[in-house]
Enzyme design. Structure first.
Site, short mmCIF file in Angstrom:
data_model
loop_
_atom_site.label_atom_id
_atom_site.label_comp_id
_atom_site.label_asym_id
_atom_site.label_seq_id
_atom_site.Cartn_x
_atom_site.Cartn_y
_atom_site.Cartn_z
N SER A 170 0.93 -1.41 -0.03
CA SER A 170 0.00 0.08 -0.29
C SER A 170 1.07 1.08 0.18
O SER A 170 2.14 1.06 0.51
CB SER A 170 -0.82 -0.07 1.35
OG SER A 170 -1.89 1.47 1.93
N TYR B 213 -2.09 0.30 10.03
CA TYR B 213 -2.87 -0.79 9.01
C TYR B 213 -1.34 0.15 8.32
O TYR B 213 -0.36 -0.92 7.85
CB TYR B 213 -3.53 0.02 7.76
CG TYR B 213 -3.57 -0.67 7.31
CD1 TYR B 213 -4.41 -1.65 6.26
CD2 TYR B 213 -3.48 0.47 5.97
CE1 TYR B 213 -4.84 -2.72 4.92
CE2 TYR B 213 -3.96 -0.45 4.35
CZ TYR B 213 -4.21 -0.93 4.53
OH TYR B 213 -4.78 -1.74 3.20
#
Length: 328
Positions: A223, A236
């Site tokens: 990501s 995250y």
């Protein structure tokens, strides 16, 4: 259904309940808002993609794609297969929806049979299976929790038994829930994120590695948050940065077997992951701050997985992190 498979499905239901509990605790603490800076620039793709404002409908975790008002675009009608993955078998975690579904469909279009691993989103998983079969390839469904090493071993074994082997592992399953500050990030929340996003990737890679042959590939979903961080996605972002390091490290370990390991690091992508996190104005403006002024659609990310999976196109590529971030 075997007793072991029933156990995997029971655990998956408990994990989904835990995810919903974390989601409700965060939502009780904060109200989120976000405003776009600029109008979206002209379209750049083969077809027009949605731009903010997007529907603000909020999903209960783990997020079912069928419940979205604005359906993610995953079918890539302009993408023509050319047998880049002919005769291969892939196991895709989080393969029921979003990026996972788009990857499954393009893999099938390239001649690959697909095992679809997912938590409990049965309706989405069945739709992905049907889409793979429409491409003329085999598909099987394997529900369960990737954080459970026994499930990982069973998923790999079932893939090999049902589809005749394993050539490609796509680690894509993820848990994400915003928290405005570290004080709001409970240990339960932190633990669930790490268990799914890090333990899950490790478990699946460890289970798959002994069965992979020269020319095989592992592709991890990273990501942009793992590259740049995100103040409201502390846990995250931490896991995504870990996935990037895991990718590079595992690549060095497995190249001696002729197995390549790479990662795709997307920016904002319209999948059930974010509507199951954000809500209202913030969700409506999701992706608006990218230079392209919109989030990606899953079909725009999936070709990168084909590229990294195929020995025809990426035989000299391993240990790389491929950002697809809309111009960040």
């Amino acid at each position: 259904m075997t007793g072991a498979q029933q156990g995997f499905e029971d655990r998956a239901e408990r994990v989904a309940d835990d995810e919903r509990k974390i989601q409700k605790e965060i939502e009780a603490k904060e109200k989120r808002s976000f405003k776009a800076d600029d109008d979206a620039p002209p379209q750049t793709g083969a077809r027009a993609y949605p731009v903010p404002p997007l529907p603000g409908k909020h999903l209960e975790k783990p997020g079912v794609e069928a419940d979205l008002t604005l359906k993610p675009m995953w079918d890539a009608p302009f993408y023509k297969g050319s047998e880049k993955l002919k005769g291969k078998v892939a196991l895709i975690t989080g393969g029921d929806s979003g990026i996972g579904r788009a990857v499954a469909v393009l893999f099938a279009r390239e001649g690959c049979d697909v095992a679809i691993a997912y938590l409990e989103e049965e309706e989405d998983a069945e739709a992905t299976k049907a889409a793979v079969e429409k491409e003329g390839r085999k598909a099987i469904l394997i529900p369960g929790d990737v954080a459970d090493p026994e499930y990982a071993e069973a998923a790999v074994a079932k893939t090999i038994e049902a589809l005749g082997g394993l050539d490609i592992l796509v680690n894509n399953a993820a848990f994400q829930e915003h928290a405005k500050s570290i004080e709001d990030l409970t240990y339960e929340h932190f633990d669930r994120t790490l268990k799914t996003n890090l333990y899950g990737y490790f478990n699946m890679a460890k289970a798959a590695a002994p069965h992979l042959k020269p020319g095989s590939a592992i592709i991890n979903t990273g990501s942009v948050t793992g590259l740049e961080g995100s103040k409201e996605l502390l846990d995250y972002s931490m896991t995504k940065g870990g996935i990037h390091a895991f990718t590079r490290s595992l690549a060095g370990s497995l190249i001696k077997k002729g197995v390549r390991v790479n990662a795709v690091a997307p920016g904002p992508v319209w999948t059930p992951l974010n509507p199951a996190d954000k809500s209202g104005d913030e969700l409506q403006q999701f992706g608006a701050k990218t230079p392209m002024g919109r989030p990606a659609q899953p079909e725009e990310i999936a070709p990168a997985f084909v590229f990294l999976a195929s020995p025809q196109t990426s035989s000299y590529i391993t240990g790389e992190i491929l950002p697809i971030v809309g111009g960040y």
